[in-house]
Structures are given as C-alpha cells and as structure tokens.
Design a protein around this motif. Structure first.
Motif, PDB file in Angstrom:
ATOM      1  N   ARG A  12      72.136 -34.593 -17.879  1.00 26.03           N
ATOM      2  CA  ARG A  12      72.461 -34.440 -16.452  1.00 26.03           C
ATOM      3  C   ARG A  12      73.970 -34.344 -16.255  1.00 26.03           C
ATOM      4  O   ARG A  12      74.462 -33.542 -15.461  1.00 26.03           O
ATOM      5  N   THR A  13      74.695 -35.170 -16.987  1.00 21.64           N
ATOM      6  CA  THR A  13      76.160 -35.153 -16.880  1.00 21.64           C
ATOM      7  C   THR A  13      76.718 -33.808 -17.319  1.00 21.64           C
ATOM      8  O   THR A  13      77.614 -33.243 -16.681  1.00 21.64           O
ATOM      9  N   LEU A  14      76.183 -33.274 -18.434  1.00 25.04           N
ATOM     10  CA  LEU A  14      76.677 -31.991 -18.931  1.00 25.04           C
ATOM     11  C   LEU A  14      76.337 -30.860 -17.969  1.00 25.04           C
ATOM     12  O   LEU A  14      77.132 -29.920 -17.796  1.00 25.04           O
ATOM     13  N   ARG A  15      75.167 -30.929 -17.313  1.00 30.62           N
ATOM     14  CA  ARG A  15      74.792 -29.886 -16.366  1.00 30.62           C
ATOM     15  C   ARG A  15      75.657 -29.926 -15.111  1.00 30.62           C
ATOM     16  O   ARG A  15      75.883 -28.897 -14.478  1.00 30.62           O
ATOM     17  N   ARG A  16      76.128 -31.126 -14.747  1.00 32.28           N
ATOM     18  CA  ARG A  16      76.966 -31.235 -13.547  1.00 32.28           C
ATOM     19  C   ARG A  16      78.345 -30.596 -13.756  1.00 32.28           C
ATOM     20  O   ARG A  16      79.008 -30.224 -12.800  1.00 32.28           O
ATOM     21  N   ASN A  17      78.794 -30.490 -15.010  1.00 31.47           N
ATOM     22  CA  ASN A  17      80.121 -29.937 -15.303  1.00 31.47           C
ATOM     23  C   ASN A  17      80.008 -28.851 -16.378  1.00 31.47           C
ATOM     24  O   ASN A  17      80.509 -29.007 -17.507  1.00 31.47           O
ATOM     25  N   PRO A  18      79.331 -27.736 -16.052  1.00 27.50           N
ATOM     26  CA  PRO A  18      79.094 -26.721 -17.095  1.00 27.50           C
ATOM     27  C   PRO A  18      80.372 -26.079 -17.615  1.00 27.50           C
ATOM     28  O   PRO A  18      80.498 -25.821 -18.809  1.00 27.50           O
ATOM     29  N   TRP A  19      81.325 -25.818 -16.711  1.00 25.84           N
ATOM     30  CA  TRP A  19      82.546 -25.148 -17.173  1.00 25.84           C
ATOM     31  C   TRP A  19      83.362 -26.037 -18.097  1.00 25.84           C
ATOM     32  O   TRP A  19      83.978 -25.554 -19.055  1.00 25.84           O
ATOM     33  N   ARG A  20      83.378 -27.311 -17.779  1.00 27.02           N
ATOM     34  CA  ARG A  20      84.094 -28.243 -18.649  1.00 27.02           C
ATOM     35  C   ARG A  20      83.446 -28.265 -20.041  1.00 27.02           C
ATOM     36  O   ARG A  20      84.130 -28.239 -21.065  1.00 27.02           O
ATOM     37  N   GLY A  21      82.110 -28.301 -20.051  1.00 28.03           N
ATOM     38  CA  GLY A  21      81.411 -28.299 -21.333  1.00 28.03           C
ATOM     39  C   GLY A  21      81.642 -27.015 -22.107  1.00 28.03           C
ATOM     40  O   GLY A  21      81.863 -27.027 -23.327  1.00 28.03           O
ATOM     41  N   LEU A  22      81.603 -25.864 -21.391  1.00 27.00           N
ATOM     42  CA  LEU A  22      81.825 -24.586 -22.068  1.00 27.00           C
ATOM     43  C   LEU A  22      83.230 -24.490 -22.645  1.00 27.00           C
ATOM     44  O   LEU A  22      83.437 -23.945 -23.736  1.00 27.00           O
TER      45      LEU A  22
END
Length: 407
Positions: A12-22
């Motif tokens: 859920r955390t990763l989905r909330r910040n997709p650009w940061r993860g990418l």
C-alpha cells in the motif's frame, strides 16, 4: 501484525508513492544494466580476440621467425623483407636445436593475379612446406593438401582458401581444375576449411597455398623466405627456444656482437598473454565504472528513503501508538528498500540483456550472457537495498511517536 498484513502494508505504501518507487528502481536499474552490458561485452570481446588470434597464429606452441629487425611492422611479403632468411636456416634450426620439433617454411606475396577462364582474383599466395597443416592446425574441406613428394618435385598444385574458391569457382567444385597463378598453370588439389577473420577484421581465407619450392623456383624466383615457424617440443620452454634460435641465427648470419639482428622472433603464446592481460585490465576498469554507477543507485535509494521517512513521521507515530514495535518499523522500511532495489535489479538485468544483444550486433560480436553474472547482479541489487536502506530504516525506527503525533 501478521506476515500477510505486514506485506500488504508495504505494498500500500509503495502504491501511494509510485513515482518515488520508480525513481529508486531506476537508480538501481541503470547501475545493474551497465554492469551486465559491460561484463558481457567485455567477455565476448575477450573470447573473440582470442579466437581471431588463434585463427591468425595457429597453435600457440610455436616461435615465429621473420627477416628484418624488430622495427619492421606489418604483414611480411617478398616485396618488403630483407633477403636474410634462407632455406638453410630452416634446416639448421630443425637439425641443431633439440627444443624444436619441426620447422615450416613460408614464402608469400600479396595481390598476385590468379585466373580461371574469364574469372580473375588477386588473393595472397603462400608457398609453404608440406607440414603446414600439422603445425598450424588448419584443415582441408575438400580434396587434400600437397605432400612432401609434391614439395620435392616442385609440383604445380594449389590448395584454395574458402574466399578464393568462392571468387574463382562460385557454385563449382574446383578440385582437379586448372588455374593460372601469375601466368603459371596450377592444378587445384583441395579447398581449406574457413578460418574467419584475423584480429584486425581482415579475411584469413582469401589466399592460395602452393608448395614452397614451387613458389621459390617456378613462380617468384626468390631464394629467401618471408617467415619460418618453429614448433616447440615443450610449449613452456618458449623463451629458451627463442634465445637458442637467436644465437644460432646470429652465428649463421655472421652478426657482430652488439650489432642488431637481421631477423626478429615472436612467441604467439607470449603475445596472446599480453593481449589477454591488456583485455583483463580494460575489463576491470569497465567493471569499476559499472560498480560506481551501481553505488550511485544505492545512494539514490538512501536519499529518497530518508525523504520518505521525514514525510511519513505521522504514519510512523500512529503505528507506534497502536502497538507496532521499533523492530516492525525497521523491518518495514528495510524491506521496502530491498523490494525496490530487487525490482530495479531485475529491470536492470532485462535492460542489460537487451543492450548486450544490440551492442553485439553492431560490433559483430557473439551474443554472450553469463548466468552467473545475472545471479551476481540480482544478489548485488538485494545487497544495495540492505546496505543503503539500513540507515533510513534505523532513523524511522528511532522516531519518537509522541513528537511524530504532535507534528
């Protein structure tokens, strides 16, 4: 929190910040892709270089003897060498030096006119002794090579390289047919197996072999040689053989002490070792560059994770207030970093494989991917996530929940 809920929270955390993860994945992917491409291309180049040197030099248990001083460069031929290397020198080396198994004699020239009916070609002509195949490791594809009887009788027989055969006999069987080499008729005895390209990329198959005595007395009318190839009984004694050959030739050529040799010697194994060492050095430098790029990817992970810790202080405070331990917070942030690094590693390997294929096609290199290198790349990406994710995870775990909730 049980394990499924723990992973669900991370996703859920990763989905909330997709650009940061990418962005974190991209930092790792660039480094891993660079490492994969440079490692694979470096190994392909090394193998192709060794193959081409092997094609040009033949076996590595030999010493090459050429007329002229060591200052002379390039491919030797009758038009550019000193007439200092004689047939008698070959006989003396074979008879007097116990380190030598056998000696092949060579007399060659380039761009000689060769005709078959209305077809013309200008291949290199190599007059060689009958032990050429045994010493060089070459093979005949059609027909046969000439024999010692052919050499003794000055037979006008020829063995074609595969490119010469294609130019003179496209789609035909040349064995038994007559060609003219420099207006001298020869009968084609056989066709060689293709050898490919040399180190500089030039073809090693655009040539014709004839008996060295025939070349000397019936074609070129020269009594000196362009090269001798001495095969060693013990390949590990290459330098000893070089010294003994040099001493014998200096004595036979009456060269005064301190004067320059009128010949030069080279050991293909030593040359190959130098080329391999140079290639290894370049490969190490490329790997260092790729490792630096990968390290920068790790720094990107740490920097963005630290920003995430600052932005998620309220979330951390709430989790701690409802009972989450510091270990759980530490594990969450650390696992987030590892998962993103692993995703970047897998992406980087995929990009690296594609990039390697493209570079291999443009550089005409064999496509080579080492499974071990891919495993190392994936392991390295996980290690990056752990190494550069520890500090942000510790900072998150050390957050004071009361201060975080007040903010």
């Amino acid at each position: 929190m049980n394990l499924p809920m723990f992973f669900a929270s991370i996703l859920r955390t990763l989905r909330r910040n997709p650009w940061r993860g990418l962005l974190m994945m991209a930092g790792v992917a660039v480094g891993i892709a660079s490492l994969t491409i440079l490692t694979s291309i470096g190994e392909s180049t090394r193998r192709e270089t060794m193959k081409r040197f092997k094609n040009m030099l033949g076996t590595f248990d030999t010493v090459l003897i050429r007329p002229g001083s060591s200052k002379n460069r390039g491919m030797v031929s009758l038009t550019n060498v000193e007439p200092s290397l004689k047939f008698e020198d070959a006989n003396a080396i074979a008879a007097e030096l116990p380190e030598i198994r056998q000696v092949a004699e060579v007399q060659n020239a380039f761009d000689i006119d060769v005709k078959y009916r209305d077809r013309n070609s200008t291949p290199s002509i190599f007059g060689v002794s009958s032990n050429w195949l045994e010493l060089r490791g070459d093979e005949v594809a059609q027909g046969a090579f000439f024999s010692e009887d052919d050499v003794r009788s000055l037979a006008r027989v020829a063995v074609l390289g595969s490119d010469a055969q294609k130019q003179l006999f496209p789609g035909e069987d040349p064995v038994g047919k007559s060609i003219e080499i420099g207006n001298v008729p020869f009968v084609v005895r056989g066709v060689m197996v293709p050898r490919g390209a040399g180190p500089a990329g030039g073809s090693l198959d655009n040539l014709i072999f004839i008996p060295v005595t025939t070349a000397s007395k019936r074609l070129f009318n020269r009594d000196f040689l362009t090269m001798l190839i001495a095969q060693l009984k013990d390949p590990t004694q290459g330098q000893v053989a070089v010294d003994r050959i040099a001493s014998l030739l200096r004595s036979r050529h009456h060269i005064a002490p301190g004067a320059l040799d009128d010949f030069n010697l080279s050991n293909p194994r030593a040359v190959m070792d130098q080329v391999t060492a140079m290639g290894s050095t370049i490969e190490k430098l490329l790997r260092i560059v790729a490792a630096l790029a990968t390290g920068i990817g790790g720094i990107v992970i740490m920097s963005i994770t630290l920003i995430g810790v600052s932005e998620r202080r309220k979330e951390i405070g709430v989790r701690r207030a409802v009972g989450a331990s510091r270990t759980a917070i530490l594990a969450q942030f650390l696992l987030e970093a590892v998962l993103l690094a692993l995703g970047g590693g897998v992406t980087g390997v995929a990009i690296g494989v594609g990039g390697t294929q493209i570079v291999s096609q443009f550089q005409h290199l064999p496509f080579l991917i080492q499974p071990g290198a891919m495993l190392v790349a994936i392991t390295l990406s996980i290690a990056l996530g752990l190494l550069f994710g520890v500090y942000p995870a510790l900072k998150a775990a050390g957050t004071n929940p009361i201060d975080a909730l007040r903010e």
